[in-house]
Scaffold this motif. Structure first.
Motif, PDB file in Angstrom:
ATOM      1  N   SER A   2     -76.736   7.825  36.303  1.00  0.00           N
ATOM      2  CA  SER A   2     -76.500   6.395  36.082  1.00  0.00           C
ATOM      3  C   SER A   2     -77.232   5.551  37.111  1.00  0.00           C
ATOM      4  CB  SER A   2     -74.994   6.109  36.126  1.00  0.00           C
ATOM      5  OG  SER A   2     -74.463   6.405  37.418  1.00  0.00           O
ATOM      6  N   THR A   3     -77.321   6.027  38.352  1.00  0.00           N
ATOM      7  CA  THR A   3     -78.044   5.274  39.384  1.00  0.00           C
ATOM      8  C   THR A   3     -79.532   5.233  39.084  1.00  0.00           C
ATOM      9  OG1 THR A   3     -76.396   5.966  41.020  1.00  0.00           O
ATOM     10  CG2 THR A   3     -78.482   5.114  41.857  1.00  0.00           C
ATOM     11  N   LEU A   4     -80.094   6.367  38.649  1.00  0.00           N
ATOM     12  CA  LEU A   4     -81.510   6.395  38.281  1.00  0.00           C
ATOM     13  C   LEU A   4     -81.798   5.442  37.119  1.00  0.00           C
ATOM     14  CD1 LEU A   4     -82.434  10.196  38.517  1.00  0.00           C
ATOM     15  CD2 LEU A   4     -83.434   8.335  39.847  1.00  0.00           C
ATOM     16  N   LEU A   5     -80.937   5.476  36.102  1.00  0.00           N
ATOM     17  CA  LEU A   5     -81.130   4.585  34.960  1.00  0.00           C
ATOM     18  C   LEU A   5     -81.009   3.116  35.382  1.00  0.00           C
ATOM     19  CD1 LEU A   5     -79.169   6.502  32.159  1.00  0.00           C
ATOM     20  CD2 LEU A   5     -81.644   6.331  32.460  1.00  0.00           C
ATOM     21  N   GLU A   7     -78.953  12.388  46.201  1.00  0.00           N
ATOM     22  CA  GLU A   7     -77.959  11.347  46.462  1.00  0.00           C
ATOM     23  C   GLU A   7     -78.363  10.500  47.666  1.00  0.00           C
ATOM     24  OE1 GLU A   7     -73.892  13.580  44.844  1.00  0.00           O
ATOM     25  OE2 GLU A   7     -74.569  13.856  46.916  1.00  0.00           O
ATOM     26  N   THR A   8     -78.950  11.144  48.674  1.00  0.00           N
ATOM     27  CA  THR A   8     -79.414  10.400  49.842  1.00  0.00           C
ATOM     28  C   THR A   8     -80.542   9.456  49.468  1.00  0.00           C
ATOM     29  OG1 THR A   8     -78.805  12.246  51.278  1.00  0.00           O
ATOM     30  CG2 THR A   8     -80.349  10.640  52.173  1.00  0.00           C
ATOM     31  N   GLU A   9     -81.492   9.946  48.656  1.00  0.00           N
ATOM     32  CA  GLU A   9     -82.609   9.103  48.226  1.00  0.00           C
ATOM     33  C   GLU A   9     -82.114   7.897  47.438  1.00  0.00           C
ATOM     34  OE1 GLU A   9     -85.842   9.225  48.758  1.00  0.00           O
ATOM     35  OE2 GLU A   9     -85.774  11.017  50.025  1.00  0.00           O
ATOM     36  N   LEU A  10     -81.077   8.114  46.637  1.00  0.00           N
ATOM     37  CA  LEU A  10     -80.555   7.020  45.814  1.00  0.00           C
ATOM     38  C   LEU A  10     -79.496   6.205  46.547  1.00  0.00           C
ATOM     39  CD1 LEU A  10     -80.222   8.967  42.429  1.00  0.00           C
ATOM     40  CD2 LEU A  10     -82.002   7.349  43.070  1.00  0.00           C
ATOM     41  N   MET A  11     -79.235   6.574  47.818  1.00  0.00           N
ATOM     42  CA  MET A  11     -78.248   5.872  48.644  1.00  0.00           C
ATOM     43  C   MET A  11     -76.871   5.875  47.991  1.00  0.00           C
ATOM     44  SD  MET A  11     -80.481   2.698  50.199  1.00  0.00           S
ATOM     45  CE  MET A  11     -81.049   2.174  48.592  1.00  0.00           C
ATOM     46  N   ILE A  12     -76.525   7.058  47.440  1.00  0.00           N
ATOM     47  CA  ILE A  12     -75.189   7.239  46.866  1.00  0.00           C
ATOM     48  C   ILE A  12     -74.284   7.771  47.954  1.00  0.00           C
ATOM     49  CG2 ILE A  12     -73.834   8.485  45.138  1.00  0.00           C
ATOM     50  CD1 ILE A  12     -76.328   8.626  43.422  1.00  0.00           C
ATOM     51  N   GLU A  13     -73.143   7.156  48.150  1.00  0.00           N
ATOM     52  CA  GLU A  13     -72.218   7.581  49.184  1.00  0.00           C
ATOM     53  C   GLU A  13     -71.594   8.925  48.800  1.00  0.00           C
ATOM     54  OE1 GLU A  13     -69.328   4.619  49.876  1.00  0.00           O
ATOM     55  OE2 GLU A  13     -70.749   3.122  50.640  1.00  0.00           O
ATOM     56  N   THR A  14     -71.615   9.868  49.718  1.00  0.00           N
ATOM     57  CA  THR A  14     -70.999  11.195  49.516  1.00  0.00           C
ATOM     58  C   THR A  14     -70.044  11.438  50.658  1.00  0.00           C
ATOM     59  OG1 THR A  14     -72.853  12.205  50.665  1.00  0.00           O
ATOM     60  CG2 THR A  14     -72.988  12.125  48.259  1.00  0.00           C
ATOM     61  N   ALA A  15     -68.844  10.936  50.535  1.00  0.00           N
ATOM     62  CA  ALA A  15     -67.854  11.055  51.604  1.00  0.00           C
ATOM     63  C   ALA A  15     -67.490  12.516  51.830  1.00  0.00           C
ATOM     64  CB  ALA A  15     -66.598  10.256  51.248  1.00  0.00           C
ATOM     65  N   GLY A  16     -67.464  12.901  53.114  1.00  0.00           N
ATOM     66  CA  GLY A  16     -67.052  14.280  53.448  1.00  0.00           C
ATOM     67  C   GLY A  16     -68.156  15.291  53.301  1.00  0.00           C
ATOM     68  N   HIS A  17     -69.397  14.845  53.000  1.00  0.00           N
ATOM     69  CA  HIS A  17     -70.505  15.788  52.841  1.00  0.00           C
ATOM     70  C   HIS A  17     -71.632  15.406  53.783  1.00  0.00           C
ATOM     71  CE1 HIS A  17     -68.874  17.723  49.237  1.00  0.00           C
ATOM     72  NE2 HIS A  17     -68.487  16.502  48.857  1.00  0.00           N
ATOM     73  N   GLU A  18     -72.253  16.423  54.387  1.00  0.00           N
ATOM     74  CA  GLU A  18     -73.434  16.186  55.198  1.00  0.00           C
ATOM     75  C   GLU A  18     -74.660  16.298  54.320  1.00  0.00           C
ATOM     76  OE1 GLU A  18     -73.522  18.869  58.394  1.00  0.00           O
ATOM     77  OE2 GLU A  18     -71.722  18.097  59.375  1.00  0.00           O
ATOM     78  N   VAL A  46     -70.685  24.521  39.591  1.00  0.00           N
ATOM     79  CA  VAL A  46     -71.554  23.579  38.884  1.00  0.00           C
ATOM     80  C   VAL A  46     -70.721  22.608  38.060  1.00  0.00           C
ATOM     81  CG1 VAL A  46     -73.403  23.372  37.181  1.00  0.00           C
ATOM     82  CG2 VAL A  46     -73.448  25.236  38.857  1.00  0.00           C
ATOM     83  N   ALA A  47     -69.695  23.143  37.398  1.00  0.00           N
ATOM     84  CA  ALA A  47     -68.835  22.274  36.593  1.00  0.00           C
ATOM     85  C   ALA A  47     -68.135  21.228  37.461  1.00  0.00           C
ATOM     86  CB  ALA A  47     -67.810  23.120  35.840  1.00  0.00           C
ATOM     87  N   ALA A  48     -67.824  21.592  38.706  1.00  0.00           N
ATOM     88  CA  ALA A  48     -67.141  20.658  39.604  1.00  0.00           C
ATOM     89  C   ALA A  48     -68.060  19.535  40.070  1.00  0.00           C
ATOM     90  CB  ALA A  48     -66.593  21.413  40.811  1.00  0.00           C
ATOM     91  N   GLN A  49     -69.390  19.706  39.915  1.00  0.00           N
ATOM     92  CA  GLN A  49     -70.335  18.677  40.343  1.00  0.00           C
ATOM     93  C   GLN A  49     -70.745  17.757  39.197  1.00  0.00           C
ATOM     94  OE1 GLN A  49     -70.489  18.999  43.622  1.00  0.00           O
ATOM     95  NE2 GLN A  49     -69.419  20.960  43.301  1.00  0.00           N
ATOM     96  N   ALA A  50     -70.038  17.842  38.081  1.00  0.00           N
ATOM     97  CA  ALA A  50     -70.409  17.031  36.922  1.00  0.00           C
ATOM     98  C   ALA A  50     -70.359  15.538  37.247  1.00  0.00           C
ATOM     99  CB  ALA A  50     -69.494  17.358  35.747  1.00  0.00           C
ATOM    100  N   ALA A  51     -69.345  15.113  37.997  1.00  0.00           N
ATOM    101  CA  ALA A  51     -69.233  13.691  38.343  1.00  0.00           C
ATOM    102  C   ALA A  51     -70.391  13.246  39.226  1.00  0.00           C
ATOM    103  CB  ALA A  51     -67.900  13.447  39.048  1.00  0.00           C
ATOM    104  N   ARG A  52     -70.839  14.104  40.129  1.00  0.00           N
ATOM    105  CA  ARG A  52     -71.958  13.757  41.020  1.00  0.00           C
ATOM    106  C   ARG A  52     -73.260  13.615  40.234  1.00  0.00           C
ATOM    107  NH1 ARG A  52     -72.070  18.104  45.673  1.00  0.00           N
ATOM    108  NH2 ARG A  52     -73.715  16.696  46.476  1.00  0.00           N
ATOM    109  N   THR A  53     -73.541  14.581  39.336  1.00  0.00           N
ATOM    110  CA  THR A  53     -74.766  14.494  38.539  1.00  0.00           C
ATOM    111  C   THR A  53     -74.726  13.283  37.606  1.00  0.00           C
ATOM    112  OG1 THR A  53     -73.792  16.041  36.938  1.00  0.00           O
ATOM    113  CG2 THR A  53     -75.221  16.976  38.630  1.00  0.00           C
ATOM    114  N   ALA A  54     -73.550  12.986  37.085  1.00  0.00           N
ATOM    115  CA  ALA A  54     -73.440  11.795  36.224  1.00  0.00           C
ATOM    116  C   ALA A  54     -73.708  10.529  37.032  1.00  0.00           C
ATOM    117  CB  ALA A  54     -72.050  11.740  35.593  1.00  0.00           C
ATOM    118  N   LYS A  55     -73.237  10.478  38.278  1.00  0.00           N
ATOM    119  CA  LYS A  55     -73.483   9.322  39.151  1.00  0.00           C
ATOM    120  C   LYS A  55     -74.960   9.189  39.467  1.00  0.00           C
ATOM    121  CE  LYS A  55     -72.250   5.940  41.896  1.00  0.00           C
ATOM    122  NZ  LYS A  55     -71.761   4.652  41.354  1.00  0.00           N
TER     123      LYS A  55
END
Length: 289
Positions: free
Chosen positions: A239-242, A162-173, A227-236
């Motif tokens: 989509s960013t990679l594509l 997410e950092t490499e793709l510059m995806i904002e991750t609020a509340g996460h280091e 893992v199931a709770a991270q589905a939205a993050r992996t989908a993001k």
């Protein structure tokens, strides 16, 4: 039938004529019957007893016959003894007195010993169950620790991507974990050739590799709630990679013939990401426009 004779040393040293006389059983003195007292010795040994008969003037067959008769006679005497005292044998058990206390003491002692053994068996069984439960608990703890490590690794790699793709991750280091994909000489040459393009092929390839690693960890973890709770993050991330690949493909196509090699590289990255259908869709869109 051949015969065997017992003889003493004086006879063995006699003349030939004497030897000829010995071959005639009729010339030998009559052997005396075996003494009954010889068989009553408490330390009687058949081999020792036979060795004492070396001077006995008797054939081996006659000796066997006499011993066989002696055995039959003793068996008959024993049978007669049992028959004559049969009633006494039957009354022997009733005539015994005074041993009941000893028998009862032995019985009580055996019962106490059996009770002690049963109690020890119960204690050992309980200890065995406790050890089994502790070992199972230890195995479960190890499995949970290993699972926790894999979950941390999965989350850290996802954050890194997410950092490499510059995806904002609020509340996460952002945590950088794992091996970095080192730039080879070919990658350095590609970076020099990418002047004028907004999206780096090297960076795209590295990000797709990291994405495949994340998907591999996700597959190994299975249907875990985290893992199931991270589905939205992996989908993001997908989509960013594509989106980045689509931009890189559009830039390469707009460059004309000079960008044909770049188009091949981008489509190869699509294939590595197992998204070849998306590459075909983008190329169709660019051709129609």
């Amino acid at each position: 039938m051949s015969r065997f004779y017992f003889g003493d040393d004086s006879r063995s040293a006699s003349s030939d004529n004497d030897n000829e006389d010995e071959d005639d059983p009729s010339s030998l003195p009559f052997a005396t019957p075996l003494r009954r007292s010889d068989f009553l010795d408490s330390e009687f040994s058949p081999a020792t007893y036979l060795s004492t008969l070396h001077n006995r003037h008797q054939t081996l067959e006659d000796l066997r016959s006499e011993l066989r008769s002696r055995s039959q006679l003793l068996s008959k005497e024993l049978l007669d003894l049992v028959n004559s005292n049969y009633q006494d044998f039957l009354n022997l058990g009733n005539s015994l007195h005074g041993g009941e206390e000893k028998v009862e003491e032995v019985r009580v002692g055996l019962l106490g010993f059996r009770k002690d053994v049963d109690s020890l068996v119960g204690v050992v069984g309980e200890r065995e169950e406790e050890v089994g439960e502790l070992l199972q608990e230890r195995r479960d703890t190890r499995e949970k620790i290993e699972l926790g490590r894999r979950l941390v690794d999965y989350d850290a790699r996802l954050k890194e991507l997410e950092t490499e793709l510059m995806i904002e991750t609020a509340g996460h280091e952002t945590i950088i974990l794992g091996e970095e994909v080192s730039d080879s000489e070919d990658d350095e040459e590609e970076e020099e050739e990418e002047e004028g393009y907004g999206v780096s092929i090297v960076k795209l390839r590295r990000n797709v590799v990291h994405y495949q690693l994340v998907l591999g960890l996700q597959k190994d973890l299975g249907e875990h709630p985290f893992v199931a709770a991270q589905a939205a993050r992996t989908a993001k991330v997908r989509s960013t990679l594509l989106m980045d690949l689509s931009t890189a493909l559009q830039q390469a196509k707009s460059a004309g013939a000079s960008g044909s090699g770049r188009v091949m590289k981008v489509t190869k990255i699509y294939a590595d990401m197992e998204e070849s259908a998306e590459a075909v869709k983008v190329l169709k869109t660019l051709k129609s426009s």
